[in-house]
Write a protein that holds these residues in place. Structure first.
Motif, PDB file in Angstrom:
ATOM      1  N   VAL A 178     -13.607  15.896  11.834  1.00 23.60           N
ATOM      2  CA  VAL A 178     -12.894  17.131  12.100  1.00 23.60           C
ATOM      3  C   VAL A 178     -12.008  17.263  11.337  1.00 23.60           C
ATOM      4  CG1 VAL A 178     -14.382  16.556  14.195  1.00 23.60           C
ATOM      5  CG2 VAL A 178     -11.947  15.276  14.050  1.00 23.60           C
ATOM      6  N   SER A 179     -11.355  15.968  10.477  1.00 30.55           N
ATOM      7  CA  SER A 179     -10.201  16.205  10.189  1.00 30.55           C
ATOM      8  C   SER A 179     -10.048  14.878   9.223  1.00 30.55           C
ATOM      9  CB  SER A 179      -8.748  16.120  10.644  1.00 30.55           C
ATOM     10  OG  SER A 179      -8.380  14.983  11.564  1.00 30.55           O
ATOM     11  N   SER A 180      -9.221  15.300   8.122  1.00 27.12           N
ATOM     12  CA  SER A 180      -9.068  13.994   6.705  1.00 27.12           C
ATOM     13  C   SER A 180      -7.635  15.162   5.904  1.00 27.12           C
ATOM     14  CB  SER A 180     -10.748  13.757   5.901  1.00 27.12           C
ATOM     15  OG  SER A 180     -10.410  15.284   5.160  1.00 27.12           O
ATOM     16  N   TRP A 181      -6.912  13.711   5.349  1.00 30.13           N
ATOM     17  CA  TRP A 181      -6.344  14.068   4.876  1.00 30.13           C
ATOM     18  C   TRP A 181      -5.628  12.272   3.445  1.00 30.13           C
ATOM     19  CZ3 TRP A 181      -5.751  12.781   9.328  1.00 30.13           C
ATOM     20  CH2 TRP A 181      -5.556  11.905  10.473  1.00 30.13           C
ATOM     21  N   ARG A 182      -4.369  12.446   2.481  1.00 35.79           N
ATOM     22  CA  ARG A 182      -4.450  11.569   2.294  1.00 35.79           C
ATOM     23  C   ARG A 182      -3.110  11.624   2.937  1.00 35.79           C
ATOM     24  NH1 ARG A 182      -5.148  10.952  -3.169  1.00 35.79           N
ATOM     25  NH2 ARG A 182      -7.081  10.705  -2.361  1.00 35.79           N
ATOM     26  N   GLN A 183      -2.553  10.384   2.956  1.00 36.63           N
ATOM     27  CA  GLN A 183      -1.130   9.914   3.896  1.00 36.63           C
ATOM     28  C   GLN A 183      -0.403   9.177   2.881  1.00 36.63           C
ATOM     29  OE1 GLN A 183      -0.395  10.858   7.153  1.00 36.63           O
ATOM     30  NE2 GLN A 183       1.800  10.295   6.852  1.00 36.63           N
ATOM     31  N   ARG A 184       1.055   9.634   2.935  1.00 41.22           N
ATOM     32  CA  ARG A 184       1.759   8.674   1.438  1.00 41.22           C
ATOM     33  C   ARG A 184       2.350   7.502   2.936  1.00 41.22           C
ATOM     34  NH1 ARG A 184       4.887  13.270  -1.918  1.00 41.22           N
ATOM     35  NH2 ARG A 184       2.785  13.541  -3.201  1.00 41.22           N
ATOM     36  N   VAL A 186       0.701  -1.528  -0.339  1.00 37.33           N
ATOM     37  CA  VAL A 186      -0.172  -0.049  -0.137  1.00 37.33           C
ATOM     38  C   VAL A 186       0.622   0.665   0.031  1.00 37.33           C
ATOM     39  CG1 VAL A 186      -1.873   1.419   1.490  1.00 37.33           C
ATOM     40  CG2 VAL A 186      -1.443  -1.514   1.468  1.00 37.33           C
ATOM     41  N   ASN A 187       0.971   2.324  -1.166  1.00 32.24           N
ATOM     42  CA  ASN A 187       1.625   3.331  -0.861  1.00 32.24           C
ATOM     43  C   ASN A 187       0.616   4.648  -0.703  1.00 32.24           C
ATOM     44  OD1 ASN A 187       3.579   2.056  -2.541  1.00 32.24           O
ATOM     45  ND2 ASN A 187       2.148   2.538  -4.375  1.00 32.24           N
ATOM     46  N   GLU A 188      -0.183   4.623  -0.420  1.00 25.60           N
ATOM     47  CA  GLU A 188      -0.923   6.292   0.612  1.00 25.60           C
ATOM     48  C   GLU A 188      -2.312   5.280   1.048  1.00 25.60           C
ATOM     49  OE1 GLU A 188      -1.304   8.194  -3.049  1.00 25.60           O
ATOM     50  OE2 GLU A 188      -2.849   7.843  -3.571  1.00 25.60           O
ATOM     51  N   LEU A 189      -2.927   6.260   2.397  1.00 24.84           N
ATOM     52  CA  LEU A 189      -4.267   6.057   2.448  1.00 24.84           C
ATOM     53  C   LEU A 189      -4.886   7.144   2.547  1.00 24.84           C
ATOM     54  CD1 LEU A 189      -3.301   3.185   5.231  1.00 24.84           C
ATOM     55  CD2 LEU A 189      -4.757   2.838   3.363  1.00 24.84           C
ATOM     56  N   ILE A 192      -8.674   4.756   4.375  1.00 26.44           N
ATOM     57  CA  ILE A 192      -9.176   3.925   2.971  1.00 26.44           C
ATOM     58  C   ILE A 192      -8.354   3.465   1.906  1.00 26.44           C
ATOM     59  CG2 ILE A 192     -11.281   4.194   1.041  1.00 26.44           C
ATOM     60  CD1 ILE A 192     -12.401   5.830   2.889  1.00 26.44           C
ATOM     61  N   GLY A 193      -7.867   2.263   1.495  1.00 20.39           N
ATOM     62  CA  GLY A 193      -7.199   2.531   0.430  1.00 20.39           C
ATOM     63  C   GLY A 193      -7.520   2.009  -0.960  1.00 20.39           C
ATOM     64  N   ALA A 194      -7.155   1.234  -1.300  1.00 18.71           N
ATOM     65  CA  ALA A 194      -7.505   0.873  -2.888  1.00 18.71           C
ATOM     66  C   ALA A 194      -9.001  -0.275  -2.663  1.00 18.71           C
ATOM     67  CB  ALA A 194      -6.124   0.469  -4.016  1.00 18.71           C
ATOM     68  N   ASN A 195      -8.890  -0.227  -4.348  1.00 19.38           N
ATOM     69  CA  ASN A 195     -10.467  -1.279  -4.001  1.00 19.38           C
ATOM     70  C   ASN A 195     -11.759  -1.124  -3.302  1.00 19.38           C
ATOM     71  OD1 ASN A 195      -9.442  -1.928  -6.786  1.00 19.38           O
ATOM     72  ND2 ASN A 195      -7.615  -3.499  -4.800  1.00 19.38           N
ATOM     73  N   GLY A 205       5.027  16.698   4.533  1.00 18.56           N
ATOM     74  CA  GLY A 205       4.963  16.454   3.286  1.00 18.56           C
ATOM     75  C   GLY A 205       4.667  14.900   2.150  1.00 18.56           C
ATOM     76  N   ASP A 206       3.817  14.462   3.839  1.00 18.63           N
ATOM     77  CA  ASP A 206       3.124  12.569   3.423  1.00 18.63           C
ATOM     78  C   ASP A 206       1.799  12.771   3.027  1.00 18.63           C
ATOM     79  OD1 ASP A 206       5.293  11.431   3.162  1.00 18.63           O
ATOM     80  OD2 ASP A 206       5.853  10.192   5.073  1.00 18.63           O
ATOM     81  N   ARG A 207       1.576  14.303   3.612  1.00 20.44           N
ATOM     82  CA  ARG A 207      -0.457  14.042   3.978  1.00 20.44           C
ATOM     83  C   ARG A 207      -0.388  15.467   2.661  1.00 20.44           C
ATOM     84  NH1 ARG A 207      -2.046  14.278  10.470  1.00 20.44           N
ATOM     85  NH2 ARG A 207      -0.871  12.289  10.358  1.00 20.44           N
ATOM     86  N   LEU A 208      -1.850  15.137   2.114  1.00 17.35           N
ATOM     87  CA  LEU A 208      -1.969  16.175   0.880  1.00 17.35           C
ATOM     88  C   LEU A 208      -3.512  16.339   1.056  1.00 17.35           C
ATOM     89  CD1 LEU A 208      -0.924  13.884  -1.743  1.00 17.35           C
ATOM     90  CD2 LEU A 208       0.241  16.490  -1.557  1.00 17.35           C
ATOM     91  N   PRO A 209      -4.735  17.007   0.906  1.00 15.26           N
ATOM     92  CA  PRO A 209      -5.008  18.047   1.512  1.00 15.26           C
ATOM     93  C   PRO A 209      -6.383  16.736   0.228  1.00 15.26           C
ATOM     94  CG  PRO A 209      -4.535  19.388  -0.106  1.00 15.26           C
ATOM     95  CD  PRO A 209      -3.168  18.584   0.641  1.00 15.26           C
ATOM     96  N   LEU A 210      -7.697  16.105   0.897  1.00 14.84           N
ATOM     97  CA  LEU A 210      -8.191  15.478   0.948  1.00 14.84           C
ATOM     98  C   LEU A 210     -10.027  16.231   0.817  1.00 14.84           C
ATOM     99  CD1 LEU A 210      -8.527  12.569   0.071  1.00 14.84           C
ATOM    100  CD2 LEU A 210      -9.643  11.770   2.447  1.00 14.84           C
ATOM    101  N   ASN A 211     -10.014  15.420  -0.607  1.00 15.30           N
ATOM    102  CA  ASN A 211     -11.810  16.233  -0.694  1.00 15.30           C
ATOM    103  C   ASN A 211     -12.313  15.315  -0.868  1.00 15.30           C
ATOM    104  OD1 ASN A 211     -13.987  16.999  -2.119  1.00 15.30           O
ATOM    105  ND2 ASN A 211     -12.795  18.272  -4.059  1.00 15.30           N
ATOM    106  N   VAL A 212     -13.209  16.205   0.099  1.00 13.70           N
ATOM    107  CA  VAL A 212     -14.139  14.311   0.278  1.00 13.70           C
ATOM    108  C   VAL A 212     -14.639  13.415  -0.955  1.00 13.70           C
ATOM    109  CG1 VAL A 212     -16.458  13.943   1.184  1.00 13.70           C
ATOM    110  CG2 VAL A 212     -15.300  15.733   2.157  1.00 13.70           C
TER     111      VAL A 212
END
Length: 715
Positions: free
Chosen positions: A198-204, A90-93, A232-235, A176-183
Motif C-alpha cells: 500500500v505504500s513505500s518510501w525511503r526514510q532518512r 544506519v543513515n536510511e531505511l 530494509i537496510g544496507a547489506n 524531507g526525510d522521505r524519498l519515493p522508493l522504486n520497487v
C-alpha cells in the motif's frame, strides 16, 4: 559508386579514432568510478560519523549496523498510526507497508505474535518464489546503472556539502526525510504479494542522542486493517513489525475449567458490537469460534484435553524449525475478533485456564502435620501426611505404594529416614523420638516420591519456668528536661528471697512521645509511665515510637544484698528546634549465679514545660487568599484541660534541589528543607475546656506549618 566507396574509406579511420576515444573515455570513467566509489564509501563513513556522533558513541567500537521496529499499541481509524525505530550506524531505511488480507491466518502462522523475525518471514512468504525474475533482474541492472551514473556525476559536482546541510537543517521535516522508493531499486521479491503493497518510501534517519534513544516514524492515517511493515537496510538487513488499525476492541475473561467470555465493543463509543466473528487458537489449531450476540458477548468452552499434544501433531512443514527455536512455545492462546476490516487480537497464557499442556507438571502436593506444633527434647513426635498430584482435573491420586520419609534437625542432620507404606488414598503416618540433647529449633518432615518432595515443619523447644522476677520502676511519670531522673531495679525469687549480688546491664532508649489525649484519646490511652512494663506484655509498643527509638546511655552494675540497684539519669535539655517531648525507657537485664537472665523495663516522659498545646486546621488544602480555621487544644501532661495563652506561629516550608556526592565521587540529586517564618503570628486564649480557634488568612501558596507555643511554659 566508386566515389561513394572512396568517401567511406576516408571516413572509416576517423570513425575508428572517435570510437577508440569514446571507449577509452568510458573505460577511464569506469576506472575512476571504481576508485571514487571506494573513496566515496570512505567519505560516506565520514559523513555517517558526522551525522551519527551520538550513535557511534553509544555503540562504542562496534560499528556493525543494527535496527529494529516495534509498535506498542493498536490505533483507531482516526489516529495517526506510528512505529518506533531503534538503530545504530544506519543513515536510511527503505520502508514497505503491506495490508494483510487475512489477519487470522496471518497470526496463526506466527510462533510469537509479539515478534517478527526471519523465521516468521519465511513462514509468511513460504508460498512466494524467492528468486527474482528476468524482468526484475533487468530492472535492477538498469537501476544500478542509473544510480552509478548519478553517483559519479554528483561526485564530480561535490554535492556532499549540500547533502550535509540538508541532513543537518531538514532532519526534523518528515516529508524531507522521505524519498519515493522504486520497487526495482533492489533485486528482491517483496515479502507479501505485491498487490498488498500500500505504500513505500525511503526514510532518512537523523542521529540519536544516546543508546536509549529511538525515533518515531509516522504511518499516517490508515483504513482499518492489519498492516505488516518491512524495513530494509544496507547489506539486505531487514526488520518487521505489525501495526493494527481498528475501531474494535474486546475484553476476555476466563475460568479454570476452560470457559472463556469475550465482550466486543466499539473502541470510540463503547457500544457493544454484535456479529463479531471470534476465534480462539492455540498453536495453529482453532479450539473455539463463534459470533457475539446483541450484547457484544460470546461465551465458549475450551476442551483442554483435546488440545493436548498439539506440538506432536503439528505437520512437519509447520514445525520443522521448532528444534532450533527453544523459545517458541505453543502454550499461549490467541483470541482473535474480526468485523469486516476491523480486527482485534489478545493472547492469554495457559495458566489463565487453570493449567494446560505446559502447566500439568504432575507436581507432588502434600499436607503433612504432627500431633502438636512444639515438643520438648526426648519427646515422641507423631506425624501423618496426605499426598496428591496436580493434574488437569485438579488433585489426583498418587498411584504409588510407598513413600520415602525423612526428618531433619535444624542443622540438616537426619534423625529419621524410612520407607513407609502409602495407603490407596495416598496417606502415610509414622513416629520419631528426639534425643534428650536434641538441638532446639525447627525440624522438617520430608516426603519424597521419585524426584518430587513435599514437606512440613515442627519445633523442638526447651521451656524452663522462670525462677525470679525483675521489676523496674521510675520514681516520676514526668521529669522536666535538664533535671535528674531515677530508676529502681529490683529482682526477687518467686519464693520471696532477693536475688543478691546479681549482675545488671541496663540501656536507656529515647523515642518521640505522643500525647494520646491531644488526638482524641482519653486518660485510658495514656502511656503507663512509672509502671513495670515487664509485667504487662501488651505494653511493649504502648508508648508509640519505640520501634524507632535510639539508645542514649548504657551501663552496668550489681544488685545489693536486698536485690536492689538505683540508676540516676540526667534528662537532656530540649534542643532549639525540638517541637515535641521524648519518652525515656530503661531496660535492665539481670543475670543470677546460675547464669539465668531475666529483664524488665520502665519509662518516663521528659517535659519541656507544664502545659502542652496542639493546633490543627479544619482541612489540609486551601487556596491562596482563603481563610483557614485553626483549632487549638491545650492541657497538662495528665490530660486535664487548662486555660492558657497560646501563640500560633506560621512557618512556610519548601524543599530545594541540591547536588550531593558519595564517597566514591558519584553525584546525585537530593532535597533540603527550607523554612521561613511568616511575619504574622497570633495569640489565642483557651477556654475552660482547653479549646480555642483562630481564623488565618492564607497569604502564600505552598506548605504552611502551624506551631503552637504555650507562652512561658513551652509547647
Amino acid at each position: 559508386m566508386s566515389q561513394t566507396m572512396g568517401r567511406a574509406a576516408r571516413f572509416l579511420p576517423t570513425l575508428a579514432i572517435y570510437s577508440l576515444v569514446i571507449i577509452v573515455a568510458l573505460g577511464l570513467a569506469v576506472w575512476r568510478y571504481s576508485n571514487t566509489a571506494e573513496g566515496g564509501r570512505t567519505s560516506d563513513r565520514a559523513q555517517s560519523e558526522a551525522r551519527n556522533v551520538a550513535g557511534a558513541r553509544a555503540g562504542g567500537a562496534n560499528t556493525k549496523p543494527f535496527f529494529s521496529l516495534s509498535t506498542g499499541r493498536t490505533y483507531a481509524s482516526d489516529d495517526r498510526a506510528r512505529l518506533w525505530v531503534d538503530y545504530r550506524n544506519v543513515n536510511e531505511l527503505d520502508f514497505r507497508v503491506y495490508r494483510v488480507n487475512d489477519p487470522v491466518e496471518f497470526f496463526k502462522g506466527l510462533d510469537d505474535p509479539h515478534r517478527m523475525g526471519e523465521d516468521e518471514r519465511r513462514a509468511v512468504a513460504a508460498a512466494r518464489r524467492q528468486k527474482p525474475s528476468l524482468l526484475e533482474r533487468l530492472r535492477a541492472f538498469k537501476s544500478w546503472f542509473n544510480t552509478s551514473v548519478k553517483t559519479y556525476v554528483r561526485g564530480q559536482l561535490r554535492r556532499e556539502s549540500r547533502r550535509a546541510f540538508n541532513a543537518k537543517f531538514r532532519a526534523d521535516d518528515e516529508t524531507g526525510d522521505r524519498l519515493p522508493l522504486n520497487v526495482a531499486d533492489y533485486a528482491r521479491v517483496p515479502l507479501l504479494n505485491p498487490d498488498q503493497l500500500v505504500s513505500s518510501w525511503r526514510q532518512r534517519l537523523a542521529p540519536l542522542e544516546d543508546e536509549y534513544d529511538r525515533r518515531m516514524v509516522s504511518l499516517g492515517k490508515r483504513e482499518p486493517g492489519v498492516y505488516l511493515v518491512e524495513a530494509i537496510g544496507a547489506n539486505d538487513l531487514r526488520a518487521y513489525t505489525v501495526a493494527v488499525v481498528t475501531d474494535l476492541t474486546m475484553i476476555s475473561k476466563t475460568t479454570r475449567d476452560g470457559e472463556v467470555m469475550i465482550y466486543a465493543v466499539n473502541r470510540k463509543t463503547g457500544a457493544p458490537r454484535a456479529g463479531v466473528n471470534v476465534e480462539v487458537v492455540k498453536g495453529r489449531r482453532a479450539l473455539a469460534s463463534g459470533a457475539t450476540d446483541r450484547s457484544g458477548i460470546l461465551k465458549a468452552g475450551i476442551d483442554k484435553k483435546a488440545n493436548t499434544g498439539d506440538r506432536a501433531n503439528t505437520p512437519p512443514a509447520e514445525s520443522g524449525e521448532e528444534a532450533d527455536d527453544a523459545e517458541a512455545s505453543p502454550d499461549s492462546y490467541l483470541i482473535m475478533a474480526r468485523e469486516r476490516d476491523n480486527f482485534a487480537i489478545s493472547d492469554l497464557d495457559s495458566f489463565y485456564f487453570g493449567g494446560g499442556e505446559g502447566d500439568s507438571d504432575n507436581s507432588l502436593i502434600g499436607y503433612i502435620y504432627t500431633d502438636r506444633p512444639v515438643y520438648r527434647p526426648a519427646q515422641k513426635i507423631y506425624f501423618k501426611g496426605v499426598l496428591r498430584r496436580r493434574g488437569d482435573e485438579g488433585y489426583e491420586m498418587i498411584g504409588a505404594r510407598s513413600v520415602n520419609v525423612s526428618v531433619e534437625d535444624p542443622n540438616g542432620g537426619k534423625i529419621f529416614e524410612r520407607v513407609l507404606p502409602l495407603s490407596p488414598r495416598g496417606t502415610f503416618s509414622g513416629e520419631v523420638e528426639t534425643a534428650a540433647e536434641a538441638p532446639l529449633g525447627n525440624y522438617r518432615v520430608i516426603a519424597q516420591i521419585s524426584e518430587q518432595t513435599a514437606s512440613s515443619y515442627f519445633e523442638v523447644e526447651e521451656y524452663k519456668k522462670p525462677e525470679y522476677k525483675v521489676q523496674v520502676t521510675a520514681t516520676q511519670k514526668f521529669v522536666p528536661t535538664g533535671a535528674e531522673a531515677k530508676f529502681s531495679v529490683e529482682a526477687r525469687y518467686f519464693f520471696g528471697a532477693p536475688v543478691a549480688d546479681a549482675e545488671v546491664k541496663y540501656y536507656v532508649y529515647r523515642s518521640r512521645h505522643y500525647h494520646a489525649w491531644l488526638y482524641g484519646g482519653g486518660e485510658d490511652d495514656a502511656d503507663g509511665f512509672g509502671t513495670n512494663e515487664s509485667t504487662e506484655e501488651d505494653d511493649e509498643w504502648g508508648s508509640y515510637g519505640y520501634a524507632t527509638s535510639e539508645m542514649v546511655r548504657e551501663g552496668e552494675g550489681t544488685l545489693d544484698e536486698r536485690g536492689r540497684m538505683s540508676v540516676t539519669f540526667q534528662v537532656p535539655e530540649a534542643g532549639e528546634n525540638d517541637s515535641w517531648d521524648y519518652s525515656y525507657r530503661l531496660e535492665a537485664q539481670v543475670t543470677d549465679a546460675s547464669r539465668r537472665t531475666m529483664q524488665g523495663s520502665a519509662s518516663f516522659t521528659g517535659t519541656r514545660g507544664q502545659y502542652v498545646a496542639y493546633a490543627a486546621p479544619e482541612r489540609y488544602v486551601y487556596t491562596k487568599g482563603d481563610t483557614a480555621k485553626i483549632a487549638v487544644k491545650a492541657g497538662d501532661y495528665e490530660g486535664r484541660a487548662v486555660t492558657t495563652k497560646v501563640t500560633l506561629r506560621f512557618v512556610e516550608q519548601h524543599y530545594e534541589k541540591v547536588k550531593r556526592k558519595t564517597e566514591d565521587g558519584y553525584e546525585y540529586d537530593d532535597y533540603e528543607r527550607r523554612e521561613r517564618e511568616l511575619e504574622k503570628s497570633a495569640e489565642v486564649m483557651t477556654d475552660a475546656a482547653g479549646m480555642a480557634s483562630y481564623d488565618y488568612y492564607v497569604p502564600v501558596s505552598g506548605y504552611i506549618y502551624v506551631n503552637a507555643v504555650v507562652a512561658g511554659e513551652g509547647g
